[in-house]
Design a protein around this motif. Sequence first.
Motif, mmCIF file in Angstrom:
data_model
loop_
_atom_site.group_PDB
_atom_site.id
_atom_site.type_symbol
_atom_site.label_atom_id
_atom_site.label_comp_id
_atom_site.label_asym_id
_atom_site.label_seq_id
_atom_site.Cartn_x
_atom_site.Cartn_y
_atom_site.Cartn_z
ATOM 1 N N ALA A 46 -23.692 22.128 -38.901
ATOM 2 C CA ALA A 46 -24.219 21.563 -37.641
ATOM 3 C C ALA A 46 -25.727 21.838 -37.666
ATOM 4 C CB ALA A 46 -23.564 22.192 -36.423
ATOM 5 N N ARG A 47 -26.431 21.491 -36.583
ATOM 6 C CA ARG A 47 -27.886 21.742 -36.585
ATOM 7 C C ARG A 47 -28.235 23.132 -36.075
ATOM 8 N NH1 ARG A 47 -28.871 16.573 -33.016
ATOM 9 N NH2 ARG A 47 -27.119 17.700 -32.119
ATOM 10 N N ASN A 48 -27.496 23.623 -35.088
ATOM 11 C CA ASN A 48 -27.860 24.884 -34.439
ATOM 12 C C ASN A 48 -27.407 26.090 -35.285
ATOM 13 O OD1 ASN A 48 -27.793 27.236 -32.791
ATOM 14 N ND2 ASN A 48 -27.867 25.930 -30.970
ATOM 15 N N GLU A 49 -28.399 26.694 -35.955
ATOM 16 C CA GLU A 49 -28.083 27.746 -36.917
ATOM 17 C C GLU A 49 -27.471 28.981 -36.251
ATOM 18 O OE1 GLU A 49 -31.244 27.907 -39.721
ATOM 19 O OE2 GLU A 49 -30.266 29.495 -40.884
ATOM 20 N N ASP A 50 -27.990 29.337 -35.068
ATOM 21 C CA ASP A 50 -27.474 30.540 -34.387
ATOM 22 C C ASP A 50 -25.996 30.373 -34.017
ATOM 23 O OD1 ASP A 50 -29.944 31.630 -34.605
ATOM 24 O OD2 ASP A 50 -30.584 31.106 -32.565
ATOM 25 N N LYS A 51 -25.697 29.195 -33.492
ATOM 26 C CA LYS A 51 -24.299 28.926 -33.094
ATOM 27 C C LYS A 51 -23.383 28.849 -34.317
ATOM 28 C CE LYS A 51 -24.227 28.317 -28.617
ATOM 29 N NZ LYS A 51 -23.263 29.075 -27.802
ATOM 30 N N LEU A 52 -23.898 28.251 -35.390
ATOM 31 C CA LEU A 52 -23.115 28.179 -36.631
ATOM 32 C C LEU A 52 -22.802 29.574 -37.146
ATOM 33 C CD1 LEU A 52 -24.617 25.483 -39.028
ATOM 34 C CD2 LEU A 52 -22.344 25.504 -37.992
ATOM 35 N N LYS A 53 -23.805 30.441 -37.014
ATOM 36 C CA LYS A 53 -23.629 31.819 -37.487
ATOM 37 C C LYS A 53 -22.500 32.497 -36.706
ATOM 38 C CE LYS A 53 -26.233 35.891 -38.850
ATOM 39 N NZ LYS A 53 -25.144 36.779 -38.496
ATOM 40 N N GLU A 54 -22.425 32.191 -35.400
ATOM 41 C CA GLU A 54 -21.341 32.773 -34.585
ATOM 42 C C GLU A 54 -19.974 32.344 -35.138
ATOM 43 O OE1 GLU A 54 -21.804 31.904 -30.399
ATOM 44 O OE2 GLU A 54 -23.883 32.604 -30.421
ATOM 45 N N THR A 55 -19.870 31.041 -35.501
ATOM 46 C CA THR A 55 -18.597 30.558 -36.060
ATOM 47 C C THR A 55 -18.293 31.268 -37.383
ATOM 48 O OG1 THR A 55 -19.016 28.375 -35.095
ATOM 49 C CG2 THR A 55 -17.325 28.485 -36.806
ATOM 50 N N ALA A 56 -19.296 31.285 -38.266
ATOM 51 C CA ALA A 56 -19.090 31.894 -39.591
ATOM 52 C C ALA A 56 -18.751 33.382 -39.438
ATOM 53 C CB ALA A 56 -20.330 31.695 -40.449
ATOM 54 N N ASP A 57 -19.473 34.077 -38.543
ATOM 55 C CA ASP A 57 -19.224 35.518 -38.346
ATOM 56 C C ASP A 57 -17.800 35.767 -37.846
ATOM 57 O OD1 ASP A 57 -21.695 36.136 -39.230
ATOM 58 O OD2 ASP A 57 -22.567 36.559 -37.254
ATOM 59 N N GLU A 58 -17.336 34.861 -36.971
ATOM 60 C CA GLU A 58 -15.975 35.023 -36.437
ATOM 61 C C GLU A 58 -14.935 34.882 -37.553
ATOM 62 O OE1 GLU A 58 -13.787 33.239 -32.665
ATOM 63 O OE2 GLU A 58 -15.944 33.181 -32.409
ATOM 64 N N ILE A 59 -15.173 33.923 -38.452
ATOM 65 C CA ILE A 59 -14.238 33.737 -39.578
ATOM 66 C C ILE A 59 -14.249 34.994 -40.462
ATOM 67 C CG2 ILE A 59 -13.817 32.410 -41.711
ATOM 68 C CD1 ILE A 59 -14.980 29.942 -40.195
ATOM 69 N N ILE A 60 -15.460 35.474 -40.743
ATOM 70 C CA ILE A 60 -15.594 36.630 -41.629
ATOM 71 C C ILE A 60 -14.983 37.881 -40.978
ATOM 72 C CG2 ILE A 60 -17.312 38.194 -42.700
ATOM 73 C CD1 ILE A 60 -19.048 35.501 -43.000
ATOM 74 N N SER A 61 -15.187 38.028 -39.647
ATOM 75 C CA SER A 61 -14.660 39.237 -38.977
ATOM 76 C C SER A 61 -13.127 39.232 -38.958
ATOM 77 C CB SER A 61 -15.223 39.375 -37.565
ATOM 78 O OG SER A 61 -14.655 38.403 -36.743
ATOM 79 N N CYS A 62 -12.521 38.050 -39.149
ATOM 80 C CA CYS A 62 -11.041 37.992 -39.236
ATOM 81 C C CYS A 62 -10.580 38.108 -40.687
ATOM 82 C CB CYS A 62 -10.515 36.692 -38.650
ATOM 83 S SG CYS A 62 -10.821 36.518 -36.901
ATOM 84 N N GLY A 63 -11.486 38.456 -41.587
ATOM 85 C CA GLY A 63 -11.121 38.656 -42.987
ATOM 86 C C GLY A 63 -11.280 37.414 -43.849
ATOM 87 N N GLY A 64 -11.838 36.342 -43.281
ATOM 88 C CA GLY A 64 -11.997 35.099 -44.032
ATOM 89 C C GLY A 64 -13.342 35.005 -44.736
ATOM 90 N N THR A 65 -13.578 33.840 -45.334
ATOM 91 C CA THR A 65 -14.830 33.585 -46.044
ATOM 92 C C THR A 65 -15.487 32.348 -45.444
ATOM 93 O OG1 THR A 65 -13.798 34.418 -48.050
ATOM 94 C CG2 THR A 65 -15.832 33.158 -48.342
ATOM 95 N N ALA A 66 -16.772 32.451 -45.136
ATOM 96 C CA ALA A 66 -17.473 31.307 -44.543
ATOM 97 C C ALA A 66 -18.934 31.327 -44.936
ATOM 98 C CB ALA A 66 -17.346 31.352 -43.026
ATOM 99 N N ALA A 67 -19.528 30.157 -44.979
ATOM 100 C CA ALA A 67 -20.976 30.037 -45.183
ATOM 101 C C ALA A 67 -21.469 28.954 -44.244
ATOM 102 C CB ALA A 67 -21.269 29.652 -46.627
#
Length: 256
Positions: A46-67
């Motif tokens: 998406a365009r909004n990097e901060d918001k994207l980071k929230e999504t990616a961080d949530e995936i990672i905090s559940c043990g997943g992999t995201a970029a």
Amino acid sequence: MSNSNDRRLQVDLTDQVAIVTGASRGIGKAIALELGRAGAKVACIARNEDKLKETADEIISCGGTAALFACDVTNSETVGQVMDAIVDQWEQIDVLVNNAGITRDTLIPRMSDEEWDDVIATNLRSVFLFTRAGIQTMMRKRYGRIINISSVSGIMGNPGQGNYSASKAGIIGLTRTVAREIAGRKVTVNAICPGFIATEMTDALGPAVQDEVKKRVPAKRLGTAQEVADAVLYLASESAAYVTGQVLTIDGGLTA
Ligand code: NDP
């Protein structure tokens, strides 16, 4: 005693790579989280990097992999670069969810060229750009799932949404065509048409319009982003291998 999670669709996408556009909020975020929970490595776009980071961080905090890949989905060059970067990083693309979308509602006599072009570019051109950029990789692997988020507006039309309805109807035509082009390579292409789903997009309608919508919908409520994500998970799964070129409507009975 089973809990509600035991009764949810169980899909294993371990070792798969999923790309989700419009993953910074709303339906796209729910889809990215769901695919991440199923074990896929998720490229969030998406365009909004901060918001994207929230999504990616949530995936990672559940043990997943995201970029995350901040990009404007209407820009052909940038889309090509992002898709190359994903393949460089993870070597494959298994699931592509074209979800990014906007509305610029107004009646046709008042619609500016810009309002028309912006909606067509974001909602329809982007689907073409990502599909074109990802399809060769999927065809080479002889595996892939492309899931395009259209809308009931693309089926029924909706006053004030000439640009949006046209873009979403265009997605359906593109979905069916690409499905026929690549079915022999074991790549499926399907569209989902949500009805009214509670997100920032429908928040913008305001409470009075939302109440009217609830009266019109046979289920008497808005849908949830999770309900759309659940359908994406099914279409992304091995179980949906023989489902292609289809349009799945998730609208509480609105188009029934
Ligand atoms: P939101 O407005 O909540 O989210 C839209 C997403 O698209 C955001 O992540 C936004 O990210 C991204 N996006 C928009 N423009 C661009 C762009 N140029 N480049 C990259 N990303 C972009 O919408 P919803 O979650 O409600 O909707 C998601 C999809 O579902 C859309 O295609 C919509 O048309 C469709 N849909 C929604 C329904 C609903 O009732 N909510 C009903 C039917 C269909 P950012 O701004 O950070 O770039």
